[in-house]
Write an enzyme that holds these catalytic residues in place. Structure first.
Site, short mmCIF file in Angstrom:
data_model
loop_
_atom_site.label_atom_id
_atom_site.label_comp_id
_atom_site.label_asym_id
_atom_site.label_seq_id
_atom_site.Cartn_x
_atom_site.Cartn_y
_atom_site.Cartn_z
N LYS A 276 35.52 58.41 15.20
CA LYS A 276 35.57 59.49 14.21
C LYS A 276 35.88 58.91 12.83
O LYS A 276 36.30 57.76 12.71
CB LYS A 276 36.63 60.51 14.61
N ARG B 258 49.12 72.00 18.84
CA ARG B 258 48.18 72.07 17.73
C ARG B 258 46.98 72.85 18.23
O ARG B 258 46.71 73.95 17.76
CB ARG B 258 47.83 70.65 17.29
N TYR C 49 49.68 51.35 -16.85
CA TYR C 49 50.00 52.73 -17.22
C TYR C 49 51.50 52.99 -17.11
O TYR C 49 52.16 52.57 -16.16
CB TYR C 49 49.28 53.72 -16.30
N MET D 36 42.47 53.13 -11.39
CA MET D 36 41.26 53.47 -10.63
C MET D 36 40.46 52.22 -10.20
O MET D 36 39.96 52.14 -9.08
CB MET D 36 40.37 54.41 -11.44
C1 LIG Z 1 41.84 60.52 17.19
C2 LIG Z 1 42.06 60.84 18.60
C3 LIG Z 1 42.27 59.82 19.55
C4 LIG Z 1 42.43 58.37 19.17
O1 LIG Z 1 43.76 58.19 18.70
P1 LIG Z 1 44.32 56.76 18.25
O2 LIG Z 1 45.76 57.00 17.98
O3 LIG Z 1 43.57 56.39 17.03
O4 LIG Z 1 44.07 55.84 19.38
C5 LIG Z 1 42.36 60.17 20.89
N1 LIG Z 1 42.28 61.47 21.25
C6 LIG Z 1 42.11 62.48 20.38
C7 LIG Z 1 42.05 63.87 20.86
C8 LIG Z 1 42.01 62.19 19.02
O5 LIG Z 1 41.85 63.19 18.15
#
Ligand SMILES: *Cc1c(COP(=O)(O)O)cnc(C)c1O
Length: 362
Positions: free
Chosen positions: A36, A132, A258, A306
């Protein structure tokens, strides 16, 4: 003089090695490689293509991410970690072998009323304590029996959960309770189960189950705040580098950058490096945050802007314009930089902008 801007050099070999480390930790589980957020900044299509022989499945958070992987020729099943967000996505998912997480009554109702062209593989998300998304363990029985009625769903369904605190080695009790609650809600009722993110893979062997979901560890980063990937035999996959674009004589008492927030206590040489928040290097990195130049750690001095940042090379420095600067990677862990910044290495690699070029070294 031959300076250039920031480049993230990515080792696909390191990513394959890290997936193998995850597999060795969980030899009886299949591996869902989590790619992801553009593979945590490492380039999702290239990473997925490099892992297609070694992984059993991929996972992403958004439908569009999965769609891009398929359009790019990736053939393994792709798990949508938050499932579908609307009916067209559900229909597309069924046609393209996306597995869907089902975490809500909205999604369940949508599945019940949508005829699909091909049966879809479902992973029911159980909320074992993260609070969540997911169904409460008490609801699981009802959800499983409703799904069992659906011809458009591959039977039996699978189940997954996610840990809230598996990265806290001193606090195992919460994760142990999550594991117990998930097992009680799913035992004997589902085909496959999956519980473990990277922290689970590394610290909770009794939860490896049928599928593991390693994410950050594939990129050589540990989820544990006070450690680094190399402690677990992981190899950093990204060397985020830039170069010195200027080296300047600087007098004691003079500020740099800055707001003049840093004033040199001594005559020194200031290095100006070609990276800034426009590349995703965090503006919040305070003076003292290390970078690696010619084999030594050099502290940031003054604010990150930047396009540039400034470092205190020291009065005797011999570094030249064009010399390479390592921002994080081999020899300077992203975890260490993240501690200075007050964040986690996950965020550093994921928040990089489109400006730095991704270069694949193998
Ligand atoms: C992002 C995610 C993972 C991977 O988590 P890491 O801590 O990066 O290994 C696994 N399961 C779900 C549901 C996630 O959203």
């Amino acid at each position: 003089m031959d300076a250039r801007g920031a480049v993230a050099r990515i080792s696909l070999e390191a990513i394959r090695h890290n997936l193998n480390v995850a597999r060795q930790q969980a030899p009886n589980a299949k591996a869902v490689a989590v790619v992801k957020a553009n593979a945590y900044g490492h380039g999702d299509l290239t990473v997925a293509a490099a892992l297609e022989q070694d992984a059993d499945m991929f996972a992403v958070a958004r439908f569009e991410e999965a769609q891009r992987l398929r359009a790019g020729g990736i053939q393994l099943p792709i798990l949508l970690l938050e499932g579908f967000f609307n009916i067209p996505q559900l229909e597309y998912a069924a046609r393209h072998d996306f597995h869907v997480c089902v975490h809500s009554h909205d999604q369940l109702a949508a599945l019940e009323r949508t005829p699909l062209s091909a049966p879809i593989t479902v992973w029911v998300k159980i909320d074992s304590g993260m609070h969540r998304v997911g169904f409460a363990p008490e609801e699981a029985e009802t959800v499983f029996s409703r799904l069992a009625e659906l011809p458009a769903v591959v039977q039996p369904v699978n189940a997954m959960t996610h840990f809230a605190r598996a990265d806290e080695p001193d606090n195992r009790a919460v994760t142990d309770e999550q594991i117990a609650s998930f097992k009680a809600a799913t035992q004997g009722r589902v085909k496959h189960t999956a519980l473990c993110n990277s922290a689970g893979v590394l610290a909770f062997p009794d939860a490896h189950a049928d599928f593991i979901r390693p994410g950050v560890m594939l990129y050589g980063i540990t989820p544990f705040g006070d450690q680094q990937g190399t402690d677990f035999g992981l190899r950093p996959a990204m060397n985020f580098t830039t170069t010195l674009l200027a080296v300047r004589e600087h007098k004691a008492g003079e500020p740099v950058g800055y707001a003049g927030s840093w004033v040199s206590p001594r005559d020194t040489r200031i290095g100006v490096i070609a990276v800034g928040y426009g590349d995703g290097y965090p503006r919040m990195a305070p003076a003292g945050t290390p970078v690696l130049i010619n084999g030594r750690r050099v502290p940031l001095a003054g604010r990150v802007s930047m396009d540039m940042a400034t470092v205190d090379l020291g009065p005797d420095a011999t570094d030249k314009v064009g010399d390479e600067v390592l921002l994080w990677g081999d020899g300077l862990a992203a975890e260490e930089v993240a501690r200075h910044v007050g964040t986690i290495a996950y965020e550093l690699v994921t928040r990089m902008t489109a400006r730095p070029r991704l270069e694949y070294v193998d």
